[in-house]
Design an enzyme around this catalytic site. Structure first.
Site, PDB file in Angstrom:
ATOM      1  NE  ARG A 168      38.255  33.838  44.163  1.00  0.00           N
ATOM      2  CZ  ARG A 168      38.428  34.298  42.912  1.00  0.00           C
ATOM      3  NH1 ARG A 168      37.996  33.604  41.882  1.00  0.00           N
ATOM      4  NH2 ARG A 168      39.039  35.445  42.709  1.00  0.00           N
ATOM      5  CG  HIS A 221      36.024  39.186  40.421  1.00  0.00           C
ATOM      6  ND1 HIS A 221      36.261  37.871  40.751  1.00  0.00           N
ATOM      7  CD2 HIS A 221      36.113  39.229  39.073  1.00  0.00           C
ATOM      8  CE1 HIS A 221      36.451  37.154  39.652  1.00  0.00           C
ATOM      9  NE2 HIS A 221      36.371  37.966  38.614  1.00  0.00           N
ATOM     10  CD  GLU A 248      42.000  36.434  36.515  1.00  0.00           C
ATOM     11  OE1 GLU A 248      41.754  37.194  35.577  1.00  0.00           O
ATOM     12  OE2 GLU A 248      41.878  35.197  36.434  1.00  0.00           O
ATOM     13  CG  ASN A 260      41.889  32.966  39.208  1.00  0.00           C
ATOM     14  OD1 ASN A 260      41.730  32.284  40.219  1.00  0.00           O
ATOM     15  ND2 ASN A 260      41.199  34.068  38.980  1.00  0.00           N
ATOM     16  CE1 TYR A 295      39.010  30.062  33.333  1.00  0.00           C
ATOM     17  CE2 TYR A 295      40.456  31.629  34.428  1.00  0.00           C
ATOM     18  CZ  TYR A 295      39.235  30.983  34.335  1.00  0.00           C
ATOM     19  OH  TYR A 295      38.244  31.246  35.243  1.00  0.00           O
ATOM     20  CD  GLU A 301      38.308  33.083  38.285  1.00  0.00           C
ATOM     21  OE1 GLU A 301      38.425  33.048  37.040  1.00  0.00           O
ATOM     22  OE2 GLU A 301      38.120  34.126  38.922  1.00  0.00           O
TER      23      GLU A 301
HETATM   24  C1  NOJ Z   1      39.059  35.131  35.186  1.00  0.00           C
HETATM   25  C2  NOJ Z   1      38.129  36.096  35.843  1.00  0.00           C
HETATM   26  O1  NOJ Z   1      38.436  36.203  37.207  1.00  0.00           O
HETATM   27  C3  NOJ Z   1      36.664  35.766  35.650  1.00  0.00           C
HETATM   28  O2  NOJ Z   1      35.921  36.874  36.049  1.00  0.00           O
HETATM   29  C4  NOJ Z   1      36.416  35.394  34.204  1.00  0.00           C
HETATM   30  O3  NOJ Z   1      35.052  35.205  33.932  1.00  0.00           O
HETATM   31  C5  NOJ Z   1      37.212  34.165  33.878  1.00  0.00           C
HETATM   32  N1  NOJ Z   1      38.607  34.476  34.004  1.00  0.00           N
HETATM   33  C6  NOJ Z   1      36.979  33.623  32.470  1.00  0.00           C
HETATM   34  O4  NOJ Z   1      37.452  34.538  31.556  1.00  0.00           O
END
Ligand code: NOJ
Length: 473
Positions: free
Chosen positions: A77, A120, A165, A295, A297, A376
């Site tokens: 990607r 992006h 995002e 995505n 985290y 992600e």
């Molecule tokens: C999401 C973002 O899409 C990416 O650009 C970023 O580096 C990562 N999170 C980590 O923060």
């Protein structure tokens, strides 16, 4: 020890973004994006760096693709830089298109599926100066850009993502000021959220109209799992509801249900969520897509602050800070769950990913009959390279990835339609406001020499990708 097996057609790959890796900031006709301008402002970027060289991927692209092939990755990607493809936001730059055309050819030659993201975050500065995402013109320019590119690359690129995002390009960029253009105006942020959604919808229309064949179209949204600090305390439950609304449902409901959620409209009434919407916008925004990119985290716990607490910034998805106007002043605070944290100070709890996937499937993607791909997931840690530059991250990044892969497997077993997992990121790179001080790569980048050195996590991920099997300790 146990071994989890992924379906044969489940794909593993990596993700990057143009501004974070390409460099070549003023080559071959590229002109500044809002992130170039932001980096030029004092004290916006932690290490005062910029994207002019980054990982020099623009000049090292064939070797980077060869590296992915060596790692056995099945998908890649990447994002196209609007400022490279259309430097003034409107006029096509053949040299810019050519770079991505060569990248796509190189990937296909290596047997790697290209996954293209159109936006992006690097909006051409020329459009930023005309109001960026706070004006209705920008979504229409985006649709032109999408249409032009798909007519050039659509013969070879099957999967297209409109936006990455949108929460970050709106709330984080126009309200908390952490991202370009660095504004702190809640009204601008809610307008930007709407215009980004409209850009997505118009982009989907343009992609489908101009593609030379059938393509797969989607969007990537970022999500949190908002837990009440005390599930038995109604005030904490309400705090979690507000966070869930401000991050997840404010985008998912328009995309999948064609409306802003009533409670979020009320939470964000002061800022004016939805005020710039015109008749017909929601039908455009909610037109069917073929895949949802997710995505993820971290999640978090939230509580109502004590009486008289000062309204302050609290952590949202990815731990970014955002102001309280969107959830009501003095109504929410982040509460630590005493979990391990990454170098971004983000809590680690892979169980949240399984919870998120089950919820998305139950409320959004399942009813729409579309699959999910993890576009992600990954972690930054303070890597300690040895004399050869090798990073043994088997005690942190590798564990993070392994646990989150196991969570994806759990969701699959629960019937969630997840088709692939793309790790963030292939390379250490420019981590936005943190500059080069945070490393997310499974491959180390020595920024002095631009040498790429796979970390322990890269070897581990390559094994999983090749075997489609995940061995847990
Ligand atoms: C999401 C973002 O899409 C990416 O650009 C970023 O580096 C990562 N999170 C980590 O923060």
């Amino acid at each position: 020890m146990s071994t989890l097996t992924f379906p044969e057609n489940f794909f593993f790959g990596s993700a990057t973004a143009a501004f974070q890796i390409e460099g070549a900031g003023d080559e071959d006709g590229r002109r500044p994006s809002i992130w170039d301008a932001f980096c030029d402002e004092p004290d916006r970027i932690l290490d005062r760096s910029n994207g002019m060289v980054a990982c020099d991927h623009y000049h090292r692209m064939p070797a980077d693709v060869a590296l992915m092939k060596d790692l056995g990755l099945q998908a890649y990607r990447f994002s196209t830089s609007w400022a490279r493809v259309m430097p003034d936001g409107e006029t096509l730059n053949e040299a810019g298109v050519d770079f991505y055309s060569r990248l796509v050819d190189e990937l296909l030659e290596a047997g790697i599926k290209p996954w293209l993201t159109l936006y992006h975050w690097d909006l051409p500065q020329a459009l930023g100066e005309r109001g960026g995402w706070t004006v209705r013109e920008t979504p229409y320019r985006f649709a032109d850009y999408a249409g032009e590119l798909v007519s050039r690359l659509g013969d070879r690129v099957e999967t297209w993502t409109t936006l990455n995002e949108p929460w970050c390009s709106s709330f984080l960029s126009y309200a908390s000021g952490e991202h370009a253009p660095g504004h702190t105006n809640p009204s601008e942020a809610v307008d930007a959220a709407h215009y980004l959604l409209l850009a997505h919808g118009l982009g989907v229309q343009a992609l489908r109209a101009k593609a030379p064949r059938d393509i797969t179209v989607g969007i990537t949204t970022n999500h949190t799992v908002a837990h009440p600090a005390d599930p038995d305390n109604p005030a904490d439950v309400d705090a979690a509801r507000r966070i869930d609304g401000a991050f997840n449902r404010v985008f998912l409901d328009p995309l999948f249900k064609g409306e802003y959620p009533a409670d979020v409209l009320s939470d964000m009434a002061e800022a004016g969520l939805g005020q710039v919407a015109r008749e017909g916008d929601m039908a455009i925004i909610s037109a069917p897509i073929d895949v949802l990119g997710v995505n993820f985290y971290n999640g978090g716990a939230h509580a109502a602050p004590e009486a008289n607490a000062t309204p302050k910034l609290w952590p949202g998805p990815g731990g970014h800070l955002i102001g309280s106007p969107f959830v009501g002043s003095e109504t929410v605070k982040g509460v630590s769950r005493d979990l391990p944290r990454t170098a971004m100070d983000w809590e680690v709890d892979a169980a949240d990913l399984a919870i998120l996937l089950r919820r998305l499937h139950a409320e959004y993607t399942g009813p729409a009959g579309i699959p999910i791909v993890i576009t992600e997931n990954g972690a930054a840690y303070d890597d300690q390279p040895d004399a050869d530059g090798y990073v043994d991250d088997s005690g942190d990044r590798l564990v993070y990835i392994r646990e989150h892969l196991a969570a994806v497997h759990e969701a699959l077993a629960d019937g969630v339609d997840v088709r692939g997992y793309l790790v963030w990121s292939l390379l250490d790179n420019f981590e936005w406001a943190f500059g080069y001080t945070r490393r997310f790569g499974i491959v180390r980048v020595d920024y002095e020499t631009q040498e790429r050195i796979p970390k322990a996590s890269a070897r581990f991920f390559a094994d999983v990708a090749r075997s489609k099997q995940l061995t847990l300790p």
